[in-house]
Enzyme design. Structure first.
Site, short mmCIF file in Angstrom:
data_model
loop_
_atom_site.label_atom_id
_atom_site.label_comp_id
_atom_site.label_asym_id
_atom_site.label_seq_id
_atom_site.Cartn_x
_atom_site.Cartn_y
_atom_site.Cartn_z
N GLY A 27 0.78 -1.30 0.02
CA GLY A 27 -0.05 0.20 0.03
C GLY A 27 0.86 1.50 0.10
O GLY A 27 1.84 1.34 0.22
N CYS A 28 -0.01 2.42 -0.20
CA CYS A 28 1.00 3.78 -0.42
C CYS A 28 1.39 4.21 1.02
O CYS A 28 2.78 4.22 0.90
CB CYS A 28 -0.01 4.75 -1.18
SG CYS A 28 -1.61 4.97 -0.34
N TYR A 29 0.48 4.33 2.08
CA TYR A 29 1.28 4.54 3.24
C TYR A 29 2.14 3.69 3.81
O TYR A 29 3.07 4.02 4.49
CB TYR A 29 -0.20 4.81 4.01
CG TYR A 29 -1.14 5.73 3.88
CD1 TYR A 29 -0.45 7.27 3.98
CD2 TYR A 29 -2.36 5.66 3.84
CE1 TYR A 29 -1.63 8.13 3.89
CE2 TYR A 29 -3.56 6.70 3.66
CZ TYR A 29 -2.89 8.01 3.95
OH TYR A 29 -3.74 9.09 3.49
#
Lengths: 354, 354, 354, 354
Positions: free
Chosen positions: A162-164
């Site tokens: 995921g990005c975070y």
């Protein structure tokens, strides 16, 4: 990796499919793969626009000739492909992985379906969805190349982070591995641009609602929380890894692309010099992650696959503040997926990315 | 205006209902009317949120106490009200007007339902909707106070002008009335913020789609075209009024509020001085419209009911360029509606607006 | 407060001067004071534009008639005034306060000059500037009305709080006063719109640099850090007040107006219910501060003098997250200044603010 | 083109210098040239930051290794270079061109210095600057590749077109060449992002001033007006070319990159089909310009060298509306400069651009 070697030797292009190509992540994937020297795009899946050319909905692709017509996701014929990228809503790729696991096709999934080793965590945080079969979860490799390169090179099924979790892990892991910070006091105050929320026609994502405003959302409840913890636990090499947990507060920025994580850590007898040294050492030969001397801005990594990291030690209060910036659609999604693709097919890691 | 006079004498508050209060225009109406010294808010209609308090969906109204609970639009009991504001999708207010025309309640409609004298124009441009009955259309008064004050003061049913038509007409009418420009060469290049499109959960209105971009839309096809032409024809006092027609090109700005119209006109033996004099004369005692010496910016009229106008004559090419700026939610919608309300109830025109 | 009483009795307007009126804070002050029923604007100071009318540089004030011509700040004749607002760069108001302290004129300073009780702190953080004389610093009252009302009502010299310190203190003080959180583990991750940086023509503040980007700045070094600590220490009523210190990380948002503080606190045997109860109790009769059930967005307080606060307790990790939102130009500057003005002159606290 | 041929044969890299590399145009030039397969960057000029590495001021270039240290513009040693790009304020490149005209080095200037055939026009619109010597002006080739390819291929000194003139000319020239529109009724309503104004620390370009606002500027006075007219006159192939003049109204958009021109034209016995056919014919083999069926948005050409064009004929009013969109830093500046560079050095026109 016989297959890969063969492909490379024969100079044959790698046949690729993208499912969910009209979403924001899918679009960036297409941009990258269309320019990739070793790729032939063979399948483009979009349930919403099947039957059309992608140029008809997305004129920014007007310059790309000879792309296949968009098809329904379910019409993918994976036997014809060397690699499938899924940039689909959660729930799709897990099932696809169960189908293809005994074939030769590789799968790079940008959704959350294959990220969790522990099915229960997925079931709980992604309810009412159910985790894929254990065989698939065991096989899936978490695609954080800076900390998991060797397994990625051997992977058939890859869970793209995921990005975070990417921005968070890159800012914390070197310090955990070098035992320079405590495991129990991690706070991640994260801010993301709107493409992180996907192309959903929701009132709360309208321009009129988002411009000139700012807020936190899903405080203590964001699904990336357990993913960040699993990532830190898996790669920390810490004795206390089971006691790593994070407070994660996401915010929505009135920008299109970009994530900045401001990370608060408690140093353990660490000077700023030793912290900098840790980052420099861990990322010395990692071309996409760089320690920078000024606090990073998301514009510095816009449309690039890079992560910029800075650390600041407050002597007065004994807190360490790490800031890390990525482009959520690149290092936070499509860029990292291509980086993983390169590793999985024995190519230069940065091919098509610089 | 017996009724009005009575209300004023007795110091009794005017009982007001707002239908469609959770839309962008409705919200601004509520803000204005909640502070208006002569108004008591008696009914708030919102089909989407009926049964709730407006504060539950829109925390910006947290400081307003004692507002009525939101109700379905259809549950309005107009006999209890002195005035209804409809900030509803097209098609609602026309029917309501047919119901209330024989009552004492006044209606101020911010949709397009009551703007056209000619039912055929409405039927054509707003198909498949049908224009209200002739009796209603005849009774409805077009609420452009700077050019229709006397009729507004007597109106029971008021059609509040569209945002583009307001900015356009205020920039052109003085010059048409004074025969300083031709009637046949009018070009309006108009740019609007996103609240002009309403609070519709559409992909094309997402922040991710609109920020950092700009485009024209509905070129030659926007429904405000016939309204602008009718407005110019009605108030031009020109012999050639039947030959007034406009080329109208709307564009969508990545801003929330604001309209700028850049209007190209052919002067008829007019100097810049005579043009300025025309604007100054027509707006001398109009407190909401002002000729300014620099080209106006939408920020100069943000959240105000004002319109700023500037003219520039290109001696080299013989073209006159008029720019006019308004806030689309104020002078382009809710602000003008309150201005009309003040006139209809015999109040000071600027009450609650400055 | 004889003087005030007299003014009120005689219905005489309070004669006001604003120094630094063309800055962002000064502009909002002017907007508010021009509509204030008890105010007569008698002096407007702007070194950059002296000799002009403010409308010539700022057309948004076109509707305001009969404003005094802009003058040099130094030309202020304070003997003619009842109250001076200084929205000037640091260094000006301190000197002015030294001049006027023995007169009857009141001073409301929106810079940092008069905020510190401890001259040394000012000298250190605002070097090379020097703190005003001790007599002035002692006399100056810190204008946080929700926690310092009585002293404000008696003040001649008022130090209007900084924007970050206001949003921070309002989110923390109730919990410190009720001993619901520890004093030593306060982290404030703050985000501000660009008007907080003032109207400085610097490259880093250009639209091209700020739009579509986000970053932290002055990490561990922002001048509001000691002000926040002093504010918390002064009003905490805590035995440990001397041990209150904060980690404060400001970020620059691509928005014009608005501050959101995300505050991380360690609860002391506190449930979420007790925390909510604390906020509700402390702000029960404070009309500008409100506990809200959803995480606040800056748009909910845009152009208002309100502060919205929400709390979230993460049972899993034992952290309390408080978010507080204000408009930096209103509750963070000009709005709070007018609130203080009302209190200083015995007026209703919300006059001219709602 | 002996020299070029030689370079290509020997596979020797083309030695390039960029003067003004830290401006917005210079930055994009550097990004493009750093990835260009035939280019070696040999000189980087920046008066403001000379002596530093560009990464020290612009961290987005952190991934580029082995760039030369920034030097003063005047320290350029053109004898060591094959090609100089000047992205400098007006006034610099004209003088440089006078120096290098008798050498072998090629010059691609992105300022206005070399664009005008008529020195008087430059002197008048760019006063107090003076046009370069006649010899230089005669030698300079206007770099609009779609209409001037052959001369560009032979050029030593190249004047890269302005951003507005590029978007305008590409939208008008096919129709003028095919005599489908009149020459005397051209109106260009143009809108540009803020990077078009350069990196000037001016109050009017601050984020706080530009976000959430929109306005026209320099109405009838913008310096691109005579350039657009010269471009249309030079390439129209029209008998009436001397009577081509335009009304040009620029506006400033709250976006970073992007230009949209809305062009109003009077068709001459032309159907929409014939107009579309004209665009398709003229751009059939021009890979960077494309007629599109929907009105173009600037996001569709963001960070690309493409121009998208659409036409709409209003049968009712007899007006033709052409909209053309480019990225002002790419097709409007650096991208077009690289396209010209490719042509001047006998390379594939799109090298380094796709």
């Amino acid at each position: 990796m016989k297959q890969t070697a063969k492909i490379m030797n024969s100079n044959k292009k790698i046949k690729v499919g993208i499912v969910g190509v009209t979403g924001y992540t899918g679009q960036v994937l297409l941009s990258l793969l269309a320019k990739h020297p070793n790729v032939q795009i063979h399948f483009l899946g979009s349930n919403a626009s099947s039957g059309q050319l992608i140029q008809q909905t997305l004129p920014q692709f007007n310059h790309l000739a000879s792309l296949p017509v968009l098809q329904k996701a379910e019409d993918i014929n994976y036997a014809e492909l060397d690699c499938i990228f899924t940039a689909t809503p959660n729930g799709f790729a897990g099932k696809l992985a169960e189908e293809i696991i005994d074939s030769k096709v590789k799968l790079i999934d940008l959704s959350a379906d294959l990220r969790f080793k522990d099915a229960q965590t997925y079931d709980e945080w992604y309810s009412p969805l159910k985790a894929p079969k254990a065989k698939v979860l065991e096989s899936a490799v978490y695609g954080l190349p800076e900390f998991n390169r060797e397994r990625i090179q051997q992977a058939q099924i890859l869970a793209n982070p995921g990005c975070y979790p990417t921005a968070s892990a890159l800012g914390i892991l070197p310090l955990l591995q070098d035992a320079l910070v405590t495991t129990e006091d991690i706070i991640i105050d994260a801010k993301s641009g709107t493409t992180g929320a996907g192309k959903k026609a929701e009132e709360s994502l309208l321009f009129s609602e988002i411009t000139e405003s700012f807020s936190a959302y899903k405080v203590n409840k964001h699904r990336h929380t357990p993913e960040i913890e699993q990532s830190l636990q898996s790669f920390s090499k810490s004795e206390n890894s089971s006691r790593i947990f994070v407070r994660f507060t996401p915010h929505l920025l009135p920008i299109k692309r970009g994530i900045l994580c401001t990370i608060y850590l408690k140093p353990v007898k660490a000077s700023l010099d030793s912290i900098k040294a840790s980052f420099h050492k861990h990322y010395a030969n990692k071309q996409f992650v760089k320690y920078v001397d000024e606090t990073p801005a998301t514009k510095h990594v816009y449309a690039s696959n890079r992560c910029h990291i800075n650390a600041s030690l407050d002597e007065r209060t004994g807190i360490l503040i790490v800031t890390s910036a990525i482009d959520n659609l690149m290092k936070g999604a499509a860029g990292q997926a291509v980086q993983n693709f390169n590793l999985m097919f024995g190519l230069d890691e940065s091919l098509g990315l610089i």
